[in-house]
Design a protein around this motif. Structure first.
Motif, PDB file in Angstrom:
ATOM      1  N   ARG B  47      -2.954  59.739  48.223  1.00 47.46           N
ATOM      2  CA  ARG B  47      -2.528  60.129  46.875  1.00 47.46           C
ATOM      3  C   ARG B  47      -3.387  61.251  46.314  1.00 47.46           C
ATOM      4  NH1 ARG B  47      -0.974  54.208  44.411  1.00 47.46           N
ATOM      5  NH2 ARG B  47       1.013  54.085  45.490  1.00 47.46           N
ATOM      6  N   LEU B  50      -2.131  64.318  47.849  1.00 44.70           N
ATOM      7  CA  LEU B  50      -0.854  64.725  47.261  1.00 44.70           C
ATOM      8  C   LEU B  50      -1.019  65.261  45.843  1.00 44.70           C
ATOM      9  CD1 LEU B  50       1.480  61.808  48.367  1.00 44.70           C
ATOM     10  CD2 LEU B  50       1.571  64.164  49.140  1.00 44.70           C
ATOM     11  N   GLY B  51      -2.239  65.179  45.303  1.00 41.04           N
ATOM     12  CA  GLY B  51      -2.440  65.663  43.944  1.00 41.04           C
ATOM     13  C   GLY B  51      -1.855  64.746  42.888  1.00 41.04           C
ATOM     14  N   VAL B  52      -1.585  63.511  43.269  1.00 34.97           N
ATOM     15  CA  VAL B  52      -1.072  62.540  42.296  1.00 34.97           C
ATOM     16  C   VAL B  52      -2.258  61.888  41.574  1.00 34.97           C
ATOM     17  CG1 VAL B  52       0.173  60.380  42.052  1.00 34.97           C
ATOM     18  CG2 VAL B  52       1.046  62.143  43.575  1.00 34.97           C
ATOM     19  N   LEU B  53      -3.331  61.654  42.336  1.00 33.53           N
ATOM     20  CA  LEU B  53      -4.581  61.187  41.746  1.00 33.53           C
ATOM     21  C   LEU B  53      -5.579  62.331  41.802  1.00 33.53           C
ATOM     22  CD1 LEU B  53      -5.027  57.668  43.406  1.00 33.53           C
ATOM     23  CD2 LEU B  53      -4.006  58.211  41.201  1.00 33.53           C
ATOM     24  N   LYS B  54      -6.436  62.377  40.800  1.00 31.38           N
ATOM     25  CA  LYS B  54      -7.452  63.423  40.792  1.00 31.38           C
ATOM     26  C   LYS B  54      -8.769  62.833  41.286  1.00 31.38           C
ATOM     27  CE  LYS B  54      -9.306  67.132  38.091  1.00 31.38           C
ATOM     28  NZ  LYS B  54      -9.253  67.921  36.875  1.00 31.38           N
ATOM     29  N   TRP B  68      -5.146  69.421  44.046  1.00 32.50           N
ATOM     30  CA  TRP B  68      -4.798  69.028  42.665  1.00 32.50           C
ATOM     31  C   TRP B  68      -4.135  70.178  41.924  1.00 32.50           C
ATOM     32  CZ3 TRP B  68      -4.320  64.962  39.494  1.00 32.50           C
ATOM     33  CH2 TRP B  68      -4.312  65.209  38.126  1.00 32.50           C
ATOM     34  N   VAL B  72       2.030  71.930  43.485  1.00 37.36           N
ATOM     35  CA  VAL B  72       3.447  72.305  43.605  1.00 37.36           C
ATOM     36  C   VAL B  72       3.651  73.272  44.757  1.00 37.36           C
ATOM     37  CG1 VAL B  72       5.362  73.395  42.414  1.00 37.36           C
ATOM     38  CG2 VAL B  72       3.845  71.871  41.164  1.00 37.36           C
ATOM     39  N   HIS B  75       3.319  71.455  48.017  1.00 37.85           N
ATOM     40  CA  HIS B  75       4.387  70.492  48.306  1.00 37.85           C
ATOM     41  C   HIS B  75       5.658  71.137  48.839  1.00 37.85           C
ATOM     42  CE1 HIS B  75       2.395  67.339  45.464  1.00 37.85           C
ATOM     43  NE2 HIS B  75       1.667  67.656  46.517  1.00 37.85           N
ATOM     44  N   TYR B  80       6.528  63.759  52.628  1.00 42.98           N
ATOM     45  CA  TYR B  80       5.737  62.540  52.472  1.00 42.98           C
ATOM     46  C   TYR B  80       6.633  61.309  52.564  1.00 42.98           C
ATOM     47  CZ  TYR B  80       3.258  58.950  49.708  1.00 42.98           C
ATOM     48  OH  TYR B  80       2.689  57.794  49.257  1.00 42.98           O
TER      49      TYR B  80
END
Lengths: 533, 302
Positions: B47, B50-54, B68, B72, B75, B80
């Motif tokens: 995650r 994936l830049g979903v969590l920092k 982070w 975009v 991606h 994923y």
């Protein structure tokens, strides 16, 4: 046969009680506490019989009748009559909701989650899970009925006598149980929890609307609604018990039908067929906005219908406003006579505010869906695609904003087309502008929600408190004589009450600036924080 | 050139330290196996990538861009598949696949149909009716039918049947042959052994082992089963022999890979009648790390 179908029902009932004890306790304490709090507050608010009579007179208008039901004992408006008139109708809805949510959880939600299958694989009867749910709800609604009844009687307020109080409780318990049975039936018909809750709430909403329409226009119509039945008890005034018997008998019939349908269907299946779906996505479902709209399409349709019906109902009574208000001397207090302004216009301004607040609910739901998607772990997949946070939140916010424009327009149009028909020399345009003038206020609410989603995703529920507070100030602000600084805390207070007030460009511009600023802060927070799924 | 480069990733959730200085390096064209038990930090690492969590601390780069801030852009070139595929109950599988493919950009109609066929998925069903395995198929079809340079797969086969698992492995091999990079987190060690060039093992938020399978095998032990003409009493004294079980003239034991030579030369003087050896398994290594350093590997003889 009986023992086979209901084997282990008592164990399962105890299990439901154990599992849901906090949720159930909260509902009951909430409903009982709310009822008693209002009952205790009334003698302070309206000390003398004269004050109560004044209130009674102000209540006799179609809008209030549609909202809370037809009043009984208005010529001797005791505290009991006030409770039965102003509170009971609303409380039946809350009791209905309680039963719908609990029973849907026990039946279809458990079935959808595969828990029912587990239970059925044990030596338990085919009807045991639903039977246990019904048994628990019967006990729960009885407790609620007795608690409300004895609670009201124990306040010692004059006119809250024992029989009336018990009947008051019985009304709430009976209507609750009725909707428990309705939900059990809906759980047999639909294949999903969503469908069960949706259909049950549609029945509840339908019952309310039929009662509202009937009370305003044609009494017979109200007798097609279970809410109409229970309000027909004329609690604290004539204390008729037979509508309770009628409601319970209907409940029994619905429950028996639900049990029968449960015995003849497969686990996991419903009676409404589920259509085979599309093999490919339509052109329209190819962006976050398209997805947001697609996910909430049916909800939007449902809300649009509800708002049209409500707006038309309100519109249809506008023609009679003058007749209703003319004879009442102290109406001046409720709606002070203004130079060159008709009572109809004044009344219209109040209605528009109420409609705007109701329309804010679906608008808030549209943007809160973003939070729901995160909670259901569906955002992670989307954010692994080249979709930016701004685009995602922007899509949901845009949808909410467009929905609010659409619904305010529809509301104004629906009320207006009815109003034009019943009021002499009325035009459509003022209805629409009076409705759309609330747009900046709704957008401030949306911006605050965006702020919560951006910074306090766990506490997005706070927005409902804020909306509830807004409703209280707009609806009861004058009645409770709230101070200006307090009422000023809600954006709805800053909207000019058209058509009485002039459109105020400044206030609209300031609110839009406030909304943009708060919304931008919300985006900022959303960009910076972790996405939890 | 490294496709994924993570250095010193640390992630705190309140007081809980989910990641504690994770380093991860995946090169172009490489299949990287990411293993570790539940709760070790595999999904959290993914995650963050994936830049979903920092990340609280550390640096994660994909294609040389920050995971982070340039999420975009990154991606557009990755696909994923989450371990727990949550889909919209009222959309069909086909709709979800199209939505995902469309949002990533560049659709390949032919590839989509081919994959749906290979995975034996019915795309006309609503997602609420799909089993876990079928939901995973939806995500896999969406991932493999798009033109990605990097595939991040988080336990993608946990709900698939053995036939579908094989289809999945073929897909991974095809992607690798096209020069794509793959980060594969998995519990199925045989799958990792079959597919991966490099392996990283994570435990309690720390990478405790990483390298090529060959490199890691040196750290592990070979299982031996021998029968000798004469009893071999001195076997127990040889350093590097573990978990010795003797049954008359037969002995079963594990030996450190670097001590294999000593053991064989010792045994040869007792007249070897039978010698069976099982190659060092990833599972042994994995178990050794997870059961604590003292207990020996538990691999089966073969």
């Amino acid at each position: 046969m009986k023992s086979r179908l209901f084997k282990n029902i008592s164990t399962l009932s105890r299990f439901i009680f154990k599992k849901d004890r906090f949720k159930m306790a909260l509902w009951i304490v909430g409903i009982v506490g709310f009822t008693l709090a209002v009952a205790v507050a009334f003698p302070d608010l309206y000390r003398t019989a004269a004050e109560r009579q004044q209130l009674a007179a102000s209540m006799v208008n179609p809008a209030v009748t549609a909202l809370v039901g037809r009043g009984y004992g208005l010529d001797d408006y005791t505290y009991g009559a006030m409770m039965a008139h102003q509170m009971l109708g609303m409380t039946t809805i809350i009791a209905g909701l309680m039963n719908i949510l609990l029973v849907a959880k026990h039946t279809r939600a458990d079935e959808e989650a595969g828990l029912t299958e587990m239970i059925l694989s044990l030596p338990s009867g085919r009807l045991s899970t639903m039977g246990a749910s019904m048994a628990v709800m019967a006990v729960l609604n009885s407790i609620m009925a007795v608690a409300v009844g004895l609670g009201l009687f124990s306040t010692g307020i004059e006119s809250l006598d024992l029989e009336g109080s018990l009947l008051y409780g019985a009304v709430i318990g009976a209507i609750g149980l009725f909707f428990a049975a309705v939900t059990a039936l809906c759980a047999q018909l639909t294949e999903s929890t969503r469908g069960t809750i949706g259909l049950s709430i549609a029945v509840l909403g339908g019952a309310y609307l039929i009662r509202a329409a009937g009370d305003v226009s044609n009494e017979t119509l109200s007798w097609f609604s279970p809410i109409g039945w229970v309000l027909g008890t004329e609690t604290y005034v004539n204390n008729y018990w037979w509508p309770i018997i009628l409601t319970l008998a209907a409940t029994l019939c619905i429950a028996v039908l639900a049990f029968y349908l449960n015995t003849i269907r497969d686990v996991g299946a419903g009676f409404f067929p589920s259509k085979p779906g599309r093999m490919t996505a339509s052109l329209f479902l190819r962006s976050p906005f398209g997805l947001a709209l697609r996910l909430q399409r049916s909800s939007l349709v449902f809300w649009t219908l509800g708002i049209v019906v409500l707006a038309v109902t309100y519109g249809s009574v506008l023609g009679e406003t003058e007749i209703y208000f003319e004879d009442i001397e102290f109406m001046e207090e409720f709606l002070p006579v203004m130079e060159g302004v008709s009572l109809t216009d004044q009344f219209l301004a109040v209605l528009m505010a109420v409609m705007a607040i109701i329309i804010t609910i679906p608008a808030l739901l549209m943007i809160l869906k973003l939070k729901g998607e995160e909670k259901n772990q569906r955002l992670e997949s989307l954010f692994s695609l080249p979709v930016s946070r701004i685009r995602m939140m922007g899509s949901y916010l845009l949808l909410a904003m467009l929905s609010s424009v659409f619904l305010l327009l529809v509301s104004g149009l629906a009320m207006g087309s009815m109003g034009v028909a019943v009021i002499e020399e009325a035009e459509l345009a003022p209805f629409i502008t009076s409705s759309l003038v609330y747009l900046p206020a709704v957008w401030v609410m949306l911006a605050v929600t965006a702020l919560l989603i951006g910074f306090l995703p766990k506490y997005t529920g706070l927005i409902w408190l804020y909306l509830g507070f807004s409703f209280m100030t707009v609806y009861f602000g004058d009645l409770f004589q709230m101070p200006g600084w307090l009422t000023g805390l809600t954006p709805f207070d800053h909207v000019p009450g058209m058509p009485v007030d002039e459109f105020n460009f400044m206030s609209a511009a300031v609110m839009i600036i406030v909304a943009v600023t708060i919304g931008a802060a919300g985006f900022f927070g959303y960009l910076k924080r972790d996405i939890h799924g | 050139m490294s496709v994924i480069s993570a250095k010193g990733l640390t992630k705190n959730f309140g007081k809980f330290k989910a990641l504690n200085g994770v380093n991860l390096e995946v090169d172009k064209g490489e299949v990287y196996g990411f293993i570790g038990p539940n709760g070790a930090g595999k999904s959290t690492t993914i995650r963050v990538l994936l830049g979903v969590l920092k990340a609280t601390e550390g640096k994660a780069e994909i294609f040389g861009m920050d995971a982070w801030s340039e999420a975009v852009e990154i991606h557009k070139r990755i696909a994923y598949v989450p371990g727990d595929v949550n889909l919209w109950p009222n959309l069909t599988g086909g709709e979800v696949i199209d939505l995902f493919v469309k949002l990533r950009g560049g659709s390949q109609r032919r590839k989509r149909e081919e994959l749906i066929d290979r995975f034996k998925l019915d795309p006309s069903k609503k997602c609420r009716t799909y089993s876990k395995g079928n939901r995973q198929k939806v995500a896999l079809v969406a991932a493999f039918s798009s033109e990605a340079d990097l595939y991040i797969l988080d336990e993608p086969t946990s709900g698939l049947d053995p036939l579908m698992e094989r289809v999945f492995q073929e897909c991974v091999k095809e992607a690798k042959n096209e020069g794509k990079s793959i980060l594969l987190s998995s519990h199925i060690l045989s799958e990792v052994e079959r597919l991966c060039d490099k392996v990283g093992i994570i435990r309690e938020g720390k990478m405790i082992e990483s390298g090529t399978l060959e490199e890691l095998r040196h750290l592990t032990r070979t299982q031996l089963h021998v029968e000798t003409r004469e009893p071999s009493p001195g076997l127990v004294k040889i350093p590097g022999v573990h978990n010795l079980q003797k049954n008359g003239r037969a002995a079963t034991f594990q030996v450190d890979s670097e001590k294999l030579e000593d053991v064989i030369s010792y045994l040869s003087s007792y007249g070897v009648l039978k010698l069976e050896s099982a190659p060092p398994k990833l599972e042994d290594l994995f178990m050794r790390h997870y059961k604590g350093e003292n207990s020996g590997p538990v691999g089966e003889g073969g």
